[in-house]
Design a protein around this motif. Sequence first.
Motif, PDB file in Angstrom:
ATOM      1  N   PRO A 173       0.817  -1.229   0.000  1.00  0.00           N
ATOM      2  CA  PRO A 173       0.000   0.000   0.000  1.00  0.00           C
ATOM      3  C   PRO A 173       0.847   1.273   0.000  1.00  0.00           C
ATOM      4  CG  PRO A 173      -0.939  -1.611   1.499  1.00  0.00           C
ATOM      5  CD  PRO A 173       0.397  -2.146   1.082  1.00  0.00           C
ATOM      6  N   ASP A 174       2.009   1.253   0.679  1.00  0.00           N
ATOM      7  CA  ASP A 174       2.905   2.410   0.633  1.00  0.00           C
ATOM      8  C   ASP A 174       3.524   2.561  -0.752  1.00  0.00           C
ATOM      9  OD1 ASP A 174       2.596   3.368   3.259  1.00  0.00           O
ATOM     10  OD2 ASP A 174       3.942   1.822   4.017  1.00  0.00           O
ATOM     11  N   ALA A 175       3.878   1.443  -1.374  1.00  0.00           N
ATOM     12  CA  ALA A 175       4.415   1.488  -2.739  1.00  0.00           C
ATOM     13  C   ALA A 175       3.382   2.070  -3.700  1.00  0.00           C
ATOM     14  CB  ALA A 175       4.833   0.093  -3.190  1.00  0.00           C
ATOM     15  N   HIS A 176       2.127   1.756  -3.463  1.00  0.00           N
ATOM     16  CA  HIS A 176       1.036   2.302  -4.268  1.00  0.00           C
ATOM     17  C   HIS A 176       0.888   3.803  -4.013  1.00  0.00           C
ATOM     18  CE1 HIS A 176      -3.357   3.066  -5.047  1.00  0.00           C
ATOM     19  NE2 HIS A 176      -3.038   2.439  -6.163  1.00  0.00           N
ATOM     20  N   ARG A 177       0.971   4.193  -2.756  1.00  0.00           N
ATOM     21  CA  ARG A 177       0.801   5.602  -2.390  1.00  0.00           C
ATOM     22  C   ARG A 177       1.880   6.484  -3.007  1.00  0.00           C
ATOM     23  NH1 ARG A 177       3.386   8.241   1.460  1.00  0.00           N
ATOM     24  NH2 ARG A 177       4.124   6.303   2.423  1.00  0.00           N
ATOM     25  N   ILE A 178       3.111   6.000  -3.085  1.00  0.00           N
ATOM     26  CA  ILE A 178       4.207   6.839  -3.577  1.00  0.00           C
ATOM     27  C   ILE A 178       4.439   6.699  -5.083  1.00  0.00           C
ATOM     28  CG2 ILE A 178       5.342   6.843  -1.326  1.00  0.00           C
ATOM     29  CD1 ILE A 178       7.370   4.840  -2.395  1.00  0.00           C
ATOM     30  N   GLY A 179       3.646   5.873  -5.749  1.00  0.00           N
ATOM     31  CA  GLY A 179       3.689   5.834  -7.201  1.00  0.00           C
ATOM     32  C   GLY A 179       4.457   4.689  -7.835  1.00  0.00           C
ATOM     33  N   LEU A 180       5.036   3.808  -7.029  1.00  0.00           N
ATOM     34  CA  LEU A 180       5.775   2.669  -7.590  1.00  0.00           C
ATOM     35  C   LEU A 180       4.827   1.633  -8.179  1.00  0.00           C
ATOM     36  CD1 LEU A 180       8.494   1.187  -7.976  1.00  0.00           C
ATOM     37  CD2 LEU A 180       8.212   0.260  -5.669  1.00  0.00           C
ATOM     38  N   VAL A 181       3.685   1.464  -7.534  1.00  0.00           N
ATOM     39  CA  VAL A 181       2.694   0.457  -7.922  1.00  0.00           C
ATOM     40  C   VAL A 181       1.425   1.165  -8.397  1.00  0.00           C
ATOM     41  CG1 VAL A 181       1.155  -1.333  -6.988  1.00  0.00           C
ATOM     42  CG2 VAL A 181       3.585  -1.337  -6.396  1.00  0.00           C
ATOM     43  N   HIS A 182       0.838   0.670  -9.472  1.00  0.00           N
ATOM     44  CA  HIS A 182      -0.385   1.270 -10.006  1.00  0.00           C
ATOM     45  C   HIS A 182      -1.649   0.693  -9.384  1.00  0.00           C
ATOM     46  CE1 HIS A 182       2.575   2.173 -13.200  1.00  0.00           C
ATOM     47  NE2 HIS A 182       1.868   3.269 -13.349  1.00  0.00           N
ATOM     48  N   GLU A 183      -1.659  -0.629  -9.173  1.00  0.00           N
ATOM     49  CA  GLU A 183      -2.837  -1.277  -8.611  1.00  0.00           C
ATOM     50  C   GLU A 183      -2.422  -2.344  -7.609  1.00  0.00           C
ATOM     51  OE1 GLU A 183      -5.957  -2.714 -11.071  1.00  0.00           O
ATOM     52  OE2 GLU A 183      -5.805  -1.076 -12.518  1.00  0.00           O
ATOM     53  N   LEU A 184      -3.317  -2.611  -6.649  1.00  0.00           N
ATOM     54  CA  LEU A 184      -3.096  -3.639  -5.641  1.00  0.00           C
ATOM     55  C   LEU A 184      -4.072  -4.791  -5.856  1.00  0.00           C
ATOM     56  CD1 LEU A 184      -2.736  -1.376  -2.472  1.00  0.00           C
ATOM     57  CD2 LEU A 184      -0.880  -2.482  -3.753  1.00  0.00           C
ATOM     58  N   ALA A 185      -3.639  -5.987  -5.491  1.00  0.00           N
ATOM     59  CA  ALA A 185      -4.485  -7.179  -5.572  1.00  0.00           C
ATOM     60  C   ALA A 185      -4.467  -7.876  -4.218  1.00  0.00           C
ATOM     61  CB  ALA A 185      -3.980  -8.120  -6.658  1.00  0.00           C
ATOM     62  N   LYS A 186      -5.596  -8.398  -3.825  1.00  0.00           N
ATOM     63  CA  LYS A 186      -5.703  -8.986  -2.480  1.00  0.00           C
ATOM     64  C   LYS A 186      -5.011 -10.341  -2.351  1.00  0.00           C
ATOM     65  CE  LYS A 186     -10.277 -10.972  -3.402  1.00  0.00           C
ATOM     66  NZ  LYS A 186     -11.723 -10.935  -3.037  1.00  0.00           N
ATOM     67  N   ASP A 187      -4.869 -11.060  -3.483  1.00  0.00           N
ATOM     68  CA  ASP A 187      -4.246 -12.379  -3.449  1.00  0.00           C
ATOM     69  C   ASP A 187      -3.740 -12.735  -4.840  1.00  0.00           C
ATOM     70  OD1 ASP A 187      -6.562 -13.103  -4.902  1.00  0.00           O
ATOM     71  OD2 ASP A 187      -7.569 -13.840  -3.098  1.00  0.00           O
ATOM     72  N   ALA A 188      -3.157 -13.940  -4.945  1.00  0.00           N
ATOM     73  CA  ALA A 188      -2.568 -14.362  -6.222  1.00  0.00           C
ATOM     74  C   ALA A 188      -3.606 -14.456  -7.329  1.00  0.00           C
ATOM     75  CB  ALA A 188      -1.863 -15.704  -6.045  1.00  0.00           C
ATOM     76  N   GLU A 189      -4.801 -14.911  -6.984  1.00  0.00           N
ATOM     77  CA  GLU A 189      -5.858 -15.042  -7.990  1.00  0.00           C
ATOM     78  C   GLU A 189      -6.253 -13.676  -8.541  1.00  0.00           C
ATOM     79  OE1 GLU A 189     -10.402 -16.876  -8.435  1.00  0.00           O
ATOM     80  OE2 GLU A 189      -9.281 -17.127  -6.562  1.00  0.00           O
TER      81      GLU A 189
END
Length: 264
Positions: A173-189
């Motif tokens: 979530p921090d990586a998402h907040r600072i712009g490294l990650v565009h989207e988050l997924a709750k699990d592998a699926e």
Amino acid sequence: MSQDIVLFDVEPRGVARVTLNRPEVHNAFNAQVIERLGAIWDEIAGRRDIRVVLIKGNGKSFSAGGDLDWMRKSGQQDRAANLAETIVLAGMLKKLNELPQATVTLVHGNCMAGGTGLAATSDIVIASVETKFALTEVRLGLTPATISPYVVAAIGPRQARRYFLTAERFEAPDAHRIGLVHELAKDAEELAAKGEAMVQALLLGAPEAIAESKKLVRNVAHVTSPDEALMRYTAENIADRRASAEGQEGLAAFFAKRKPNWVG
């Protein structure tokens, strides 16, 4: 076999899948992995049938970064040999950054140091919420040098000054907040599902227009007041795209209420 440490296959729809495959060492990079990745990027760049590149890692982690034993041995070589290996690494990252095709990276588990750099070099990053990131180099007496242009571009210099210096781990979530990650997924699926959705979205875009759009971002990034040369470049860019075969096909398809010819 060098072919086994990074898997590479191309689907008929034009999606290349590149999979880091050293799960026993959390997909750490060594000279062979870097060379293999560089060769794959070279092949992809020259293939018009490939439209999207999907990057992921097998096993518990996306990548732990550089293989520490390899880095220790590299540092014990003479400077010329040591430098030659780092130049190959820098070149591999540049090749990925400048691929004409859209790139999507799916990260999970640990995404450390060079792994974070590889992610930052991709166009789009989707991460499982459990992913741990870190730029750990200073704790080993090193610096995140070759990955720095891409990480700084992704998170900005202010955040880079923190994470380059502290080497602390940070959550997805921090990586998402600072712009490294565009989207988050709750699990592998969900990670796989979001990756597929992104691929489908990218396949709707015209291949040459996507390549030109990637160049456009690189050329205009950080410009706050365009000069005459940049204004001319952007004007020529859209003028040429409007007149291009893709541009004419896309506009004709819109008015005819049909799919353009690059959409299957």
